[in-house]
Design a protein around this motif. Structure first.
Motif, PDB file in Angstrom:
ATOM      1  N   ALA A 189     -34.918 -28.170  55.698  1.00 32.69           N
ATOM      2  CA  ALA A 189     -35.605 -29.684  55.206  1.00 32.69           C
ATOM      3  C   ALA A 189     -36.138 -29.250  53.687  1.00 32.69           C
ATOM      4  N   ILE A 190     -36.914 -28.285  53.582  1.00 30.02           N
ATOM      5  CA  ILE A 190     -37.658 -27.941  52.457  1.00 30.02           C
ATOM      6  C   ILE A 190     -36.518 -27.973  51.474  1.00 30.02           C
ATOM      7  N   THR A 191     -35.410 -27.206  51.383  1.00 30.62           N
ATOM      8  CA  THR A 191     -34.379 -27.036  50.369  1.00 30.62           C
ATOM      9  C   THR A 191     -34.068 -28.257  50.115  1.00 30.62           C
ATOM     10  N   GLU A 192     -33.350 -29.029  51.006  1.00 31.76           N
ATOM     11  CA  GLU A 192     -32.817 -30.439  50.957  1.00 31.76           C
ATOM     12  C   GLU A 192     -33.826 -31.233  49.996  1.00 31.76           C
ATOM     13  N   ALA A 193     -35.238 -30.923  50.113  1.00 34.20           N
ATOM     14  CA  ALA A 193     -36.120 -31.863  49.459  1.00 34.20           C
ATOM     15  C   ALA A 193     -36.301 -31.494  47.917  1.00 34.20           C
ATOM     16  N   GLY A 194     -35.783 -30.267  47.533  1.00 34.50           N
ATOM     17  CA  GLY A 194     -35.652 -29.833  46.383  1.00 34.50           C
ATOM     18  C   GLY A 194     -36.632 -28.459  46.047  1.00 34.50           C
ATOM     19  N   GLY A 195     -37.383 -28.000  47.223  1.00 37.42           N
ATOM     20  CA  GLY A 195     -38.183 -26.910  47.132  1.00 37.42           C
ATOM     21  C   GLY A 195     -37.525 -25.614  46.873  1.00 37.42           C
ATOM     22  N   ASP A 196     -37.882 -24.655  46.116  1.00 39.28           N
ATOM     23  CA  ASP A 196     -37.196 -23.518  45.615  1.00 39.28           C
ATOM     24  C   ASP A 196     -37.836 -22.421  46.489  1.00 39.28           C
ATOM     25  N   ILE A 197     -37.318 -22.021  47.672  1.00 38.91           N
ATOM     26  CA  ILE A 197     -37.743 -21.015  48.461  1.00 38.91           C
ATOM     27  C   ILE A 197     -37.578 -19.559  48.246  1.00 38.91           C
ATOM     28  N   GLY A 198     -38.601 -18.774  47.833  1.00 35.14           N
ATOM     29  CA  GLY A 198     -38.293 -17.416  47.558  1.00 35.14           C
ATOM     30  C   GLY A 198     -38.552 -16.349  48.486  1.00 35.14           C
TER      31      GLY A 198
END
Length: 521
Positions: A189-198
């Motif tokens: 969900a976070i990635t599809e929303a545009g977040g850049d998870i490190g």
């Protein structure tokens, strides 16, 4: 964070002391909150820098993590808190942090922090949707995201690791499967929303306690499910496990030893380090460097904070102040003392050699709204979830007896009116640095909702449809559709734009047709 419900609410004597202190300081706080002239509220001559002489190239592009946890930010903004830049201009807090060289945002995620009837539990109401929005806004400024998945519906800390409501009856194997699925869904969900998870934290302050389990070997089995979900999702994302209080060194060594015995696949051993509770920076270096070198893990501080004042902004009382007992206030309670504390935390991690990767400051913007009454503050805590708890959280957390505010507002890196303190400049003095992502600009006319560069009846139609909920405006459309600058898009904007297009000029139309600048990554 070892959250208020365990650090304060289970200790009623400390509550009374904090609230008494709050009343004693009310006059001086009110004077500060209602001041209208801008100056940087906290000045400091403290300007020591920290250099990570050896830093792993594989982490954060070879740059130390200069991080903050602003999990409560959406609720705070909804309640009406406004932030400013160094010049005193109202500004997006993410832009202010970017300008101060913050490069990582930490956000907590709870499963279902609500009563199922539209009432959030508070503490930022940090569900997945909230994390998605914070991640999107962080990515706009090139900031990576540390996703702190707590596997609870509300605060998780050393004293409280309550399972989510819908997992309460699960046996161990079923729980393990749910952890895998939930972790995968959060990251997707976070990635599809545009977040850049490190980086992902599997659990929060899990001191031999996680998701209701107290057997460390069984905890490691649950950890392994979350870790596998992260690896299966993206092997480039770092996995962290997080524990509180490195002053209890033997406990830290034991946690690391058991995780190694269980062959747990993770990258970062993270600590909460609040210097008034958790010992000295020298001890922090010794404990974390020992673990990092023994088990070949990166180490970092996932949470730290220190007060710059003993005043209180929201009438709720402070966790730490000059009246606190049984704590180590080794730094002055001042902006300079706060800056020194944060700098020392960075230095302690830099001293871990090639294993230390950075520091996160906890909730540096958790403020109440300046200049409103206590009853209005309390209404905000229930309505927006901007305090540590709403009254609705009592169904899940027995220590919640009423809505509560922020007991960390005096440890923020912004003053009570949302102006940055000079202690925020500490992040600009952490080296080495890479070039920040360039922020590009574009312009758009007020009233130009369709983005074609001119004003026409099609813009008016879009505005009308938005007001009657037939369509939803994006952020830019909302900004240029708010032609009277009252932070709302409503019938008044329709009337003004219609008059402008009909050449019926009058008051309130000064902005229409003028350019508005927008930042683009």
């Amino acid at each position: 964070m070892s959250v208020m419900n365990t650090k304060i609410f289970q200790r009623s004597v400390k509550i009374c002391a904090a609230l008494t202190a709050s009343v004693l300081m009310m006059t001086s706080s009110a004077n500060l909150m209602t001041s209208s002239a801008y100056s940087r509220a906290g000045t400091s001559s403290y300007n020591r820098s920290v250099t990570f002489d050896t830093f792993p190239a594989a982490v954060n592009g070879g740059e130390p993590i200069r991080g903050v946890d602003i999990s409560s930010i959406l609720a705070i903004e909804e309640a009406g808190v406004v932030f400013h830049d160094d010049k005193g201009n109202e500004e997006d807090i993410f832009r202010v942090l970017y300008d101060h060289d913050v490069n990582y945002i930490r956000v907590r995620v709870w499963n279902e922090p609500n009563d199922g009837k539209g009432h959030g539990y508070g503490g930022g109401n940090n569900d997945v949707k909230t994390a998605c929005e914070i991640g999107r806004r962080a990515a706009k400024y090139g900031m990576k995201l540390l996703v702190d998945i707590q596997y609870s519906d509300f605060w998780a800390d050393p004293a409280k690791q309550t399972r989510p409501k819908y997992w309460a009856s699960h046996d161990h194997n079923t729980l393990s499967g749910e952890i895998y699925k939930w972790t995968t869904w959060v990251l997707t969900a976070i990635t599809e929303a545009g977040g850049d998870i490190g980086m992902v934290q599997v659990g929060n302050e899990t001191n031999c306690f996680f998701c209701g389990e107290t057997d460390m070997y069984k905890i490691c089995e649950l950890f392994a499910s979350g870790n596998k979900a992260v690896r299966d999702f993206d092997r480039n994302i770092l996995i962290a496990h997080h524990f509180a209080n490195p002053a209890k060194a033997d406990h830290f060594y034991w946690y690391a030893k058991i995780m190694n015995e269980c062959k747990l696949d993770y990258d970062v051993f993270a600590a909460s380090f609040y210097p008034y509770w958790h010992g000295t920076p020298e001890n922090l270096t010794n404990v974390l460097s020992t673990i990092g070198n023994t088990y070949n893990k990166y180490v970092m501080v996932a949470e730290t904070a220190y007060p710059y004042t003993s005043d209180d902004s929201d009438g709720f009382g402070n966790t730490i102040s000059q009246w606190s007992t049984g704590v180590d206030l080794d730094y002055d309670i001042s902006v300079e003392g706060q800056a020194e504390s944060l700098t020392d935390a960075f230095q302690a991690i830099a001293n871990c050699g090639g294993k230390g990767i950075g520091v996160f400051y906890w909730e540096p913007a958790w403020l109440g709204v300046s200049g409103i009454s206590q009853s209005q503050q309390r209404d905000n805590w229930d309505r927006y979830g901007s305090g540590w708890a709403s009254s609705y959280a009592s169904e899940y957390d027995q220590d919640v007896t009423s809505a509560g505010g922020s007991s960390f507002d005096n440890q923020a890196l912004f003053d009570f009116r949302g102006y940055p303190l000079e202690s925020l400049d500490v992040f600009t003095r952490i080296y080495p640095k890479k070039n920040k992502p360039e922020i590009k600009w574009k312009t758009r006319l007020y009233g130009d909702l369709d983005g074609d560069g001119s004003l026409s009846r099609s813009d008016l139609t879009l505005l009308k449809n938005a007001v009657i909920k037939k369509c939803k405006l994006d952020d830019e459309q909302f900004a240029v559709g708010d032609v009277n600058a009252d932070k709302k898009v409503d019938i008044n904007d329709i009337i003004l734009l219609d008059r402008y297009l009909s050449n019926k000029h009058g008051s309130g139309m000064d902005l229409i047709g003028k350019s508005r600048s927008f930042e683009l990554k």
